[in-house]
Design a protein around this motif. Structure first.
Motif, PDB file in Angstrom:
ATOM      1  N   TRP A 143       0.808  -1.229   0.000  1.00  0.00           N
ATOM      2  CA  TRP A 143       0.000   0.000   0.000  1.00  0.00           C
ATOM      3  C   TRP A 143       0.840   1.277   0.000  1.00  0.00           C
ATOM      4  O   TRP A 143       1.849   1.374   0.709  1.00  0.00           O
ATOM      5  CB  TRP A 143      -0.919  -0.002   1.224  1.00  0.00           C
ATOM      6  CG  TRP A 143      -1.889   1.134   1.285  1.00  0.00           C
ATOM      7  CD1 TRP A 143      -3.137   1.178   0.741  1.00  0.00           C
ATOM      8  CD2 TRP A 143      -1.705   2.401   1.949  1.00  0.00           C
ATOM      9  NE1 TRP A 143      -3.739   2.381   1.029  1.00  0.00           N
ATOM     10  CE2 TRP A 143      -2.885   3.153   1.759  1.00  0.00           C
ATOM     11  CE3 TRP A 143      -0.658   2.964   2.672  1.00  0.00           C
ATOM     12  CZ2 TRP A 143      -3.051   4.434   2.271  1.00  0.00           C
ATOM     13  CZ3 TRP A 143      -0.831   4.261   3.186  1.00  0.00           C
ATOM     14  CH2 TRP A 143      -2.010   4.977   2.982  1.00  0.00           C
ATOM     15  N   ALA A 174      -3.807   4.283  -2.900  1.00  0.00           N
ATOM     16  CA  ALA A 174      -5.084   4.588  -2.253  1.00  0.00           C
ATOM     17  C   ALA A 174      -5.926   5.503  -3.143  1.00  0.00           C
ATOM     18  O   ALA A 174      -7.133   5.287  -3.308  1.00  0.00           O
ATOM     19  CB  ALA A 174      -4.839   5.239  -0.895  1.00  0.00           C
ATOM     20  N   SER A 214      -7.706   1.478   2.094  1.00  0.00           N
ATOM     21  CA  SER A 214      -6.609   1.483   3.072  1.00  0.00           C
ATOM     22  C   SER A 214      -5.650   0.315   2.872  1.00  0.00           C
ATOM     23  O   SER A 214      -4.702   0.135   3.643  1.00  0.00           O
ATOM     24  CB  SER A 214      -7.162   1.433   4.504  1.00  0.00           C
ATOM     25  OG  SER A 214      -8.115   2.453   4.699  1.00  0.00           O
TER      26      SER A 214
END
Lengths: 166, 101
Positions: B21, B26, B92
């Protein structure tokens, strides 16, 4: 998941343990982007009744799955004897016990849970026939209940929805 | 080529490896989910979810987010309309929330 999934709950019971299924599943549905409608009828109207909502109870009588072992007693499959259920205070005790169990898993009380659903966009309605029978009006219900509607109205507004009767 | 194309995701679009991530990812996932822009309020929720998952090992539930990040339910549903539970987790870079409330 289809884009326009819609789920409707009919809440017909006012026992503490019967208030939670629609709250838990309705909240999960909203979290997953599913439209939620809840129709409160007969005893289920206690869930939205200002005076009753915080006082929903659970009687041990006829609750065959409620075993004394749940309270930490080494009694195996022994249930709460029905004869004990008639002792004053037993319903208050089992209600207190269940509320504690509910709190222990992090679930809020009925009123707060219902507010979460309303804030999340669930549409709440009260049953016209039950309202007339019990002599109630919109003033008896918590904020967020949209209207008092007939069974026919409910059928119209849940066209294509999945319906769960509790 | 978007950064997202090189990232491993499951069939529902959740990242397979939360460590992949980044903020850029995102933003791209949010666009897929119909959120054109991530405001400060969105980031507050996302950052809370990431921190919560790091400390507890699980993706937070909506109630954990509203209580923990101090975002009212109404606002959370406005920020992430039509399914905040999945949307917050997906954006997330986490798995589905573990828990029902």
């Amino acid at each position: 998941m289809s884009e326009d999934r819609h789920i409707a709950f009919i809440c017909s019971k006012g026992d503490l343990d019967m208030a939670y299924p629609a709250l838990v599943m309705g909240w999960a549905a909203l979290g997953n982007g599913i439209d939620v409608t809840i129709f409160f009828t007969f005893w289920g109207m206690d869930i939205i009744n200002k005076k009753r909502q915080a006082h929903l109870e659970l009687s041990p009588i006829t609750k065959t799955s409620m075993k004394m072992s749940m309270m930490g007693l080494p009694t195996g499959n022994l249930g709460i004897p029905n004869i004990l259920s008639i002792i004053p205070g037993m319903t208050a005790f089992t209600s207190w016990f269940m509320k504690k169990k509910i709190k222990d898993v992090g679930a809020p009380p009925v009123g707060e849970y219902l507010e979460m659903l309303i804030d999340g966009g669930a549409k709440l309605y009260a049953c016209k026939m039950s309202v007339d029978m019990f002599g109630l009006s919109m003033d008896d219900f918590v904020d967020g209940v949209e209207a008092i509607v007939t069974a026919g109205d409910f059928m119209d507004m849940t066209d294509g929805a999945q319906i769960i009767f509790i | 080529m978007s950064a997202l194309e090189t990232i491993e995701r499951n069939e529902e679009g959740f990242l397979v490896h939360p460590a992949d991530w980044t903020k850029e990812l995102a933003v791209e996932i949010a666009q897929e989910e119909g959120l054109d822009e991530l405001s400060e309020a969105h980031w507050k929720v996302i950052e809370f979810a990431r921190a919560n998952a790091e400390s507890s090992g699980a993706s937070p539930t909506l109630r954990q987010i509203t209580n923990g990040a101090g975002v009212p339910t109404k606002e959370l549903f406005k920020l992430f309309p039509k399914g905040p539970a999945k949307k917050v987790a997906k954006i997330s870079g986490l798995g589905k929330p573990e828990g029902c409330v």
